[in-house]
Every structure is written in C-alpha cells, then in structure tokens.
Design a protein around this motif. Sequence first.
Motif, mmCIF file in Angstrom:
data_model
loop_
_atom_site.group_PDB
_atom_site.id
_atom_site.type_symbol
_atom_site.label_atom_id
_atom_site.label_comp_id
_atom_site.label_asym_id
_atom_site.label_seq_id
_atom_site.Cartn_x
_atom_site.Cartn_y
_atom_site.Cartn_z
ATOM 1 N N UNK A 92 36.733 28.128 29.177
ATOM 2 C CA UNK A 92 37.117 29.094 30.207
ATOM 3 C C UNK A 92 38.556 28.869 30.669
ATOM 4 N N UNK A 93 39.285 28.023 29.924
ATOM 5 C CA UNK A 93 40.689 27.766 30.237
ATOM 6 C C UNK A 93 41.493 27.748 28.941
ATOM 7 N N UNK A 94 42.803 27.954 29.080
ATOM 8 C CA UNK A 94 43.675 27.966 27.902
ATOM 9 C C UNK A 94 43.744 26.590 27.247
ATOM 10 N N UNK A 95 43.603 25.532 28.020
ATOM 11 C CA UNK A 95 43.687 24.181 27.451
ATOM 12 C C UNK A 95 42.592 23.949 26.414
ATOM 13 N N UNK A 96 41.363 24.259 26.785
ATOM 14 C CA UNK A 96 40.242 24.067 25.861
ATOM 15 C C UNK A 96 40.349 25.015 24.675
ATOM 16 N N UNK A 97 40.746 26.247 24.953
ATOM 17 C CA UNK A 97 40.927 27.237 23.885
ATOM 18 C C UNK A 97 41.951 26.739 22.870
#
Length: 427
Positions: A101-106
């Motif tokens: 649900x965040x750009x970091x994990x994506x």
Amino acid sequence: MKLLIRSVRITDAASPYDGQIKDLLIEDGLIRQIGENLEAGEAQVLQASGLHASAGWVDMRVASRDPGFEHKEDLNSVRKAAARGGFTEIVLLPNSEPVVHSKDTLNYIRQAGRGGLVNLHVAAAVTRKAQGVDFTEMIDLHEAGAIAFTDGEHSVQNADLLLKTIQYLQPLDALLMNRPEDHQLTLYGQMHEGVASTLTGMKGLPSLAEEMMLTRDLKLLEYALEKSPYNSGNPVLHVSLISTKEAVALIREAKQKGLPVSCDIAAHQLAFRDNDLLGFDTNLKVNPPFRAEEDFAALLGGLADGTIDAIVSDHSPHDEESKNLEFDQADFGITGLETAFAVANMYAGLGAGALVEKFTAGPRRILRLKPNVIEVGAPAHLTFFDPDAMWTFDKTLSKSKNTPFLGKVMKGKVVGVANNGKFEWYI
C-alpha cells in the motif's frame, strides 16, 4: 544467446505464422528469422516432437508472500515456479507483510524482478493494509507502476468504497480487480454449500455469497459509468475467480450490455467438485470452493463462448503448519503455477489455440500490456510447450507443497521459456 528452435508449431492468433510449423532463430533476445530449414551457423540447436511456441504466458493472480512470509514463498522461488509453469509474466497480489500500500514496498518487488526471465507486475492494495477501511494513495501507486488495484485475498465489502474506487481509477485508465464474496454469508464456511457439506457436517460457502456480491459490483460499475465522461474501451472492473453458474450468467449479461468488465477462473476450479472433499484433504480447501457439477458445466460454457477472459493459477503457497491441520483449521489455497496449464489443458475443453489465448491475449488486454506477437524482429518473449505430452508432477520448485497434483500424471507439458534475453529449456 543464439538459438535455433527446429520444427515448432506457432500458436499465436495474431501472428502471420499462426498454425504453421517453422524454425525460429533467436539472437540477442530477438526473433531474427522465421522459416524452414534455417542455417544453424553457431547457434545452439534445440528441437522436440510435438513442440508449440506461443507468446509468453501471463498469470494474473499469484501470491508471493514476500515480503513478510518468505518461509512460504519468496520472490526468487515464485519466479522459478512461474518459469517452470510456462509463465513469463505474473501479477503479484498485495497481501504481503507489509501490504503493498506504499511506493516503497511496490518498488522493492518491481526492482527484484527487473530484467529476469519472469517479469513481476505488482497489484497494489485498494485500502490500507487491505482492511477495507481507508483508501491508499492510488494515484501515487499508479504512477509508481502498479498494474492494477485490488485487496487481493480480501473482497472489498463496503459498497461506497468500491464505487468511489471505480470513480477514482477511471480517469487514470487503471484496473480494479475484486473477488466477489459477501463475507457475512461465508462466515466460518469451509466448502461449497451442498450435499457434500451436509454429509461432512461442515458449514458451507453458499453460491449466493458470490452471486450477490457480483450483482452489487456490476450495478455499481453501471452506476459509475452513467456519471462518467471517461471511456477508454478497456475493462474497468475485473472479476477474479468466478466459480458458479449464476456468476457466469451475470458476466455474460453484463458484457452483452456493453459494460467494461472482464473475469477469470482458477485452473484448479476445473479439476475437482465438492464431492472430492469427502476425504477431508486440506489440499483441496480453496476459496472460492470447488462447486457442483452444474457450475463446472457453466464454467466450460463461459470459456467456450468468451465470457471468461483468462485462466489464472491462483497460486497460494502455505507451509505445513498452515495445511497439516484439521480441515476446519487449515488455510485456504493451493499452489498452482507449475500445473495451471496442464490442468486447464486436461479439463477446459479447449483446443491449444483457444486455451493459449486465455494465458496470453486475454490477460494482456485486461492488464493494458502491449501485444506480444511472434514475428521477425519481435522480442523473443515465448513459451514452448507440447499439449499432448504426458508427464508426472513429482517435484515442485515452490517453497510450499500444498497441491493436490503432486505425484499425478498430467497432460500438457511446458518445454521452455524465453524472455529478456534469457532462456530455459526443460528437456
């Protein structure tokens, strides 16, 4: 890498060579020549009887468990299993820890798959932690490369939230994927509600739960479109894992009305019925559950007439501690990347060309991926297979072994895959 693949039947409806037996010369990740009796030169020569080549296969529904649950599956093992199953592109669900649900994990997941044999696409969560309460930053996630939005293993229960998601994503030409299940009707359910659930004494998962939620989603889609100036022509809502005869009928009717909707089924849904659970095998515990014979017949009809756009593996790996339990305590899900094609080949009732479309053109259209056509000068993004070959599934490359197909004889074998200048051959 320079390869010459001899006498391969091209199975690609968009290719000018569809249905023809040709030699393929692959060099530096591109298809350099297509013809007969091509000169090998310095190329490595490969061939196999009954060999077919298609555009690389796409799996729209895979749980990788990474980050957070790497003991069940990680990004490395899921790519190995995908390649062995013939998939060169897979869509990973957001249900990891943390949830995507965040750009970091994506970005962590997308970077891990860059340039590999199997492309990793990431579906981001609709709601934070996939809990169905607060929206994620969908515009940011879309710009960061999320291929679609879904709460994955959790259905979006709140009607207003689902409506606003459709309205939010339409201007972005982004895709919403949702699995239709009314959780209030399936609470504590273990298997399809029917005669078999009565005989086993287990609470059933009624078909009504899927059909009511699907009816709601289609009504909300129609309502949103009435108030929207945006119309890209692409599917706006993708319905994941339909399993009932009524669901097939609802999707068929929606398409006839012109609604931008698409759907898929899990390959394993074709292989079993609810009666098969009378032995309490937890490897057969899936959601949606295996349904009745009439539902199976409707799924076959939906595949044949194009109502069902894609077939997915619904790869859902679990460790021994999650499956080697009493039936009502075991988790839902089976692994399916390595067996999806063979299972669909044996039970879907489709010829090789029509079946391959459910793994190639169908998913690519839904996901807004560029067409992948077998022609001279095109990237060598290919899957090689033999639809008639018999083989035994005696070993899995997944970290988890929760599959009912281990030790089974299968029909339809993946022979090799090529993508991003890389190549693997399995015979």
